[in-house]
Design a protein around this motif. Sequence first.
Motif, PDB file in Angstrom:
ATOM      1  N   ARG A   2      -8.136   4.101   0.437  1.00  0.00           N
ATOM      2  CA  ARG A   2      -8.558   2.946  -0.187  1.00  0.00           C
ATOM      3  C   ARG A   2      -9.753   3.607  -0.976  1.00  0.00           C
ATOM      4  O   ARG A   2     -10.065   2.776  -2.358  1.00  0.00           O
ATOM      5  CB  ARG A   2      -8.318   1.839  -0.676  1.00  0.00           C
ATOM      6  N   VAL A   8      -1.879   5.544   0.855  1.00  0.00           N
ATOM      7  CA  VAL A   8      -2.469   5.462   0.561  1.00  0.00           C
ATOM      8  C   VAL A   8      -3.467   6.274  -0.124  1.00  0.00           C
ATOM      9  O   VAL A   8      -3.813   6.846  -1.009  1.00  0.00           O
ATOM     10  CB  VAL A   8      -4.177   4.675   1.088  1.00  0.00           C
ATOM     11  N   GLN A  25      -9.667   6.402  -3.632  1.00  0.00           N
ATOM     12  CA  GLN A  25      -8.929   5.539  -4.419  1.00  0.00           C
ATOM     13  C   GLN A  25     -10.121   4.895  -5.568  1.00  0.00           C
ATOM     14  O   GLN A  25     -10.936   5.081  -6.492  1.00  0.00           O
ATOM     15  CB  GLN A  25      -8.300   5.125  -3.959  1.00  0.00           C
ATOM     16  N   GLU A  66     -12.605  -2.469  -5.646  1.00  0.00           N
ATOM     17  CA  GLU A  66     -11.399  -2.510  -6.279  1.00  0.00           C
ATOM     18  C   GLU A  66     -10.951  -3.800  -7.076  1.00  0.00           C
ATOM     19  O   GLU A  66     -11.341  -3.791  -8.117  1.00  0.00           O
ATOM     20  CB  GLU A  66      -9.896  -2.558  -5.810  1.00  0.00           C
ATOM     21  N   THR A  80       0.959  -1.595   0.250  1.00  0.00           N
ATOM     22  CA  THR A  80      -0.136   0.023  -0.074  1.00  0.00           C
ATOM     23  C   THR A  80       0.519   1.035  -0.176  1.00  0.00           C
ATOM     24  O   THR A  80       0.157   2.609  -0.163  1.00  0.00           O
ATOM     25  CB  THR A  80      -0.841   0.350   1.484  1.00  0.00           C
TER      26      THR A  80
END
Length: 432
Positions: A366, A419, A369, A302, A72
């Motif tokens: 995350r 991250v 993202q 993801e 990460t």
Amino acid sequence: MKSKKYVFLAIWLLHALIVPAQVNVTDSHSLSEKIKNNQYFAFVKAKALGVMKTGFNAGDGYREVWIRDYNTFIELAAQVYPKEVLKENLLVFFRMQGDDGNIIDGFTPAEKIGKGETDFSYSKLEPRYAGHKNTVETDQETSLVQAVYKYIQLTGDKTILNEKVGEETVRERLNRAMDFLMNHRFDKQYGLITGATTADWGDVQPEPGWGVDLDKNTHPAIDIYDNAMMVVALNNLIEMNPSANQKWSKIKTSIAKNCRKYLWDDKHQKFIPHIYLKGSPFPADFDENKIYYFGGTAVAIEAGLLSRKEIKASLEEMKKRVQQSGAASIGLTLYPPYPDGYFVNKIMNPVYSYQNGGDWTWFGARMIQQLVKYGFAEDAYEQIQPMVKRVKDNNGFYEWYSVDNKPRGSGTFRGEAGVLYEAIVMMENLKK
């Protein structure tokens, strides 16, 4: 009169088509300006780069270089280290790979291991280090695959796949790592990856003992985090090594399908916490499905397991539960937390402690993202604010935060730095 009616209708339709486009352009421009002028982004990025220059261990409270952490922050590390350094760290994990293909959690200089410390492994291929593995986790192998993939994307150096480690290439060892999961962590009934019972992505089981090793007290279970990590890793492996497509493509597709079939609760628009293979460690009257797993959901997104509509629904559920808990951000591990005492390890008690309801930017960013990736940029910008603000307020990165937003755990936590840095860069790279 009739013709005038059609004229007005035509004008109304034209207006309906044009106005939303104008609004979107204005919103996009406004977001671009907000990102450009954000008072925290530049500070966080500079602080992250500074932290990364000081080493690769997870944080001040850890001596090890952990693969789940390195995965990460390797993007951040690539900004301050040459590719040879990044590559060497990855190769250590391969040199210390088990005979059955398993990958260690982390490595630490052998001379730092004290007398009486026995929970370590050693390898003739890498005498400098001692290895440690939290066997309740099932993400070490998938984390290494993902990290190698990121290394290649960052550096363009595909030669690492042909690097010889002992008698095998890295390419062969990556496949053996995935074979380990299929041979030792795969349940044929459900067609999914297994592990110990933990809190979402956590590495502490509820049973007696220290809680990080599989033992006679373990209740094996299936959860979304381990399986989403597997899907991401297999996607990466197939892209890095197209010749592996025939072997792994069907397995990846099957695991993804079974995640939806057995773990996704369509009625409640959430993933169930666990499928228990030999009973639950919790009381029979405990309704575990009331708990929402934030981190596993982010990794599932993801992995491409949720539709855009489901991603939006997941975000709204996260926001609602953050408000109910009183926490600061969608880095919240889970909500509601497991009742006090349900985990024997004191680090998980009282509620909202550590992985039992602590607020972890390490996973929250995350989710940021993925919001950027799937076109929810405004939402991403809104939800990242408490995360970047507390970096500035506390002048650094911390492992996790209490429900009242106080820093806890290890300082200089590189996973958080990594991250957050990547999330900010993704926002800054949005098309203007």
